[in-house]
Structures are given as C-alpha cells and as structure tokens.
Design a protein around this motif. Structure first.
Motif, short mmCIF file in Angstrom:
data_model
loop_
_atom_site.label_atom_id
_atom_site.label_comp_id
_atom_site.label_asym_id
_atom_site.label_seq_id
_atom_site.Cartn_x
_atom_site.Cartn_y
_atom_site.Cartn_z
N SER A 144 4.36 -10.37 30.22
CA SER A 144 3.17 -10.27 29.37
C SER A 144 3.40 -9.28 28.22
O SER A 144 4.16 -8.31 28.34
CB SER A 144 1.99 -9.81 30.24
OG SER A 144 0.81 -9.80 29.46
N THR A 145 2.73 -9.51 27.11
CA THR A 145 2.98 -8.76 25.87
C THR A 145 2.93 -7.24 26.04
O THR A 145 3.83 -6.55 25.55
CB THR A 145 1.99 -9.20 24.78
OG1 THR A 145 2.06 -10.61 24.63
CG2 THR A 145 2.32 -8.55 23.45
N GLY A 163 4.99 -18.40 26.15
CA GLY A 163 3.73 -18.74 26.82
C GLY A 163 3.24 -20.12 26.43
O GLY A 163 2.78 -20.90 27.29
N HIS A 207 3.59 -15.87 31.73
CA HIS A 207 2.72 -14.68 31.66
C HIS A 207 1.23 -15.01 31.44
O HIS A 207 0.71 -15.84 32.16
CB HIS A 207 3.25 -13.70 30.60
CG HIS A 207 3.59 -14.34 29.27
ND1 HIS A 207 2.64 -14.61 28.35
CD2 HIS A 207 4.77 -14.76 28.76
CE1 HIS A 207 3.21 -15.16 27.30
NE2 HIS A 207 4.51 -15.26 27.51
N GLY A 208 0.58 -14.40 30.44
CA GLY A 208 -0.87 -14.56 30.27
C GLY A 208 -1.29 -16.00 29.99
O GLY A 208 -2.29 -16.48 30.52
N SER A 260 -1.92 -14.55 38.02
CA SER A 260 -2.24 -13.24 37.46
C SER A 260 -1.50 -12.13 38.19
O SER A 260 -0.92 -11.23 37.58
CB SER A 260 -3.74 -12.99 37.52
OG SER A 260 -4.44 -13.95 36.75
N MET A 262 2.23 -12.29 37.36
CA MET A 262 2.45 -11.79 36.00
C MET A 262 2.41 -10.26 35.96
O MET A 262 3.25 -9.61 35.33
CB MET A 262 1.36 -12.35 35.08
CG MET A 262 1.38 -11.81 33.67
SD MET A 262 -0.13 -12.19 32.77
CE MET A 262 -1.31 -11.11 33.59
#
Length: 244
Positions: free
Chosen positions: A146-147, A172, A203-204, A222, A225
């Motif tokens: 994730s970012t 993503g 990820h998200g 979630s 991630m």
C-alpha cells in the motif's frame, strides 16, 4: 479593521497567479476524487473507480490547462503527506478482526510471506530483464504494498517516492482488472484465497475489489495488505541489500 475588497481585475490576477493555480489544482484534485467516488457507488464499473478515473481526469486537466507540475504539487503534496499519519489508522481493523486472525493465523501468515516475496522477486526479475532507468527500477521494487508503506520503504531501496506511488497505483489497477479471470483460471473459490491474493498483490485497490466480492474477502484482503506493508517497512533495509 480593513475589509477585503478585491476588484475583478485583482481576482483575475490572483486566479491566474502561481498561488491561484496551485489552489485550483488542490480543489480540482479533491473534486475529481469525490465525484469519482460518488459515480463508483452508483455504477460499479472498473473505469469509474476513484483509483482509475480521478488520476486520468486530473492528468488531462493539468495538461490541457497547462498547469506546471511544480505548481500542481505546491499544495497537493499535502494530500500525499497525510498518508503517513493515516497509516496509524490501519491498527484499527487489526484490533477489530483479531478473532479472524486467531482463526486463520497460518493462512494469513503464509499469504503475507508469499505475497511479500513474490511481489519483490517479480519486480526484481522485471528490472533485470527489461532495461529501465535506474530511479524507476529502484522505485518499482515495493510496488505491491500500500502507498503509505511503499513510500516509507522505497527510500531504503534508493527509489523516488513519487515514482513509487505511481507504480503502486498501476499495480493496484492491474490487480483489480485481472483478479476475477485469474481466480476462474486458477480455480480459486474460497473467500480466504481470494482475499489473501488481492490484499497481497493489489494492496488498497485489491482490498476494495475484495470487498465487492464479499465481506470476508474484504476483511482478509485488508489484513493481508496491512501485514505485508508492515513487514515491508520493517524488512526494507535487509530486502534492499538482497535485491540490490
């Protein structure tokens, strides 16, 4: 106390000044995101997802309005800076879903390890066999997390946070698009398998897609991630030595 009394000429000069364009850029970015989010709630098609539609529209607006990139980032960079404190919020779903974590500890742990290693190995192989600029190559290695985590970890690899954010975004989007055909091809039918796969690879965006497939898929994605992101940040100095 003097009152603010701007003439139309002064307002026009302000709007087209660097500060005015920077402020307009921030407002356009927020507007595009919320409109895309609203549209995606009404029509669940992939190209209306905020992660797809908003960047495309913003990019077109920036180029067509001839807004210099330094001006665009003058205020919008604060949106990126907010990602770091937002990372703390990831602790909440871990606490809420602690029962699920205790129920499937091995599945989640194996998914985290496999997702983390496969993400970096596939990126490493890509930069080994495809000639890419050095900065882009180093920024690519953390593309699967994730970012907020990726931007924190990429400095250990010598990557550029802005390029890393772009690679994370592209990863993503691709994950969202190919997941369902891949699940059918690989005969992945369980909610655990789908959730872990999406959280580990996309990820998200993957977690959002998993939530569309089902509640448990979304929760598992979630959690996966979040754990992969934490593992990446903690292990980044070691991974940077191995994959350099």
């Amino acid at each position: 106390m003097s009152s603010l009394n701007l003439s139309p000429t002064a307002i026009s000069e302000l709007l087209f000044s660097q500060t005015g364009l920077a402020l307009i850029s921030l407002l356009l970015t927020l507007f595009c995101y919320f409109v895309a989010k609203r549209l995606y709630r009404l029509h669940r098609v992939w190209w209306l997802a905020p992660i797809v539609l908003a960047p495309v529209v913003i990019t077109l607006l920036v180029f067509n309005l001839d807004i210099p990139l330094p001006t665009y980032f003058e205020y919008t960079h604060w949106l990126m800076a907010m990602l770091a404190p937002a990372t703390i919020a990831f602790a909440l779903p871990i606490y809420r879903e602690r029962k699920l974590i205790r129920q499937y500890p091995l599945t989640i742990a194996l998914g985290v390890i496999a997702g983390l290693l496969l993400g970096m190995i596939s990126s490493w192989l890509l930069v080994k066999f495809v000639p890419l600029p050095v900065e882009l190559s180093k920024s690519l290695l953390v593309r699967s997390v994730s970012t907020p985590f990726a931007m924190e970890a990429t400095s250990a690899f010598g990557g550029v946070p802005e390029l890393t954010a772009m690679m994370v975004l592209i990863t993503g989007i691709i994950g969202m698009l190919v997941c369902e055909p891949l699940f059918k091809l690989m005969h992945i039918r369980t909610s655990l398998g789908k959730g872990v796969a999406l959280g580990a690879s996309a990820h998200g965006a993957g977690a959002a897609k998993a939530s569309e497939l089902g509640q448990q898929e979304g929760v598992i994605a979630s959690l996966t991630m979040i754990f992969i992101g934490i593992a990446m940040v903690l292990g980044a100095p070691v991974f940077a030595v191995i994959f350099s």
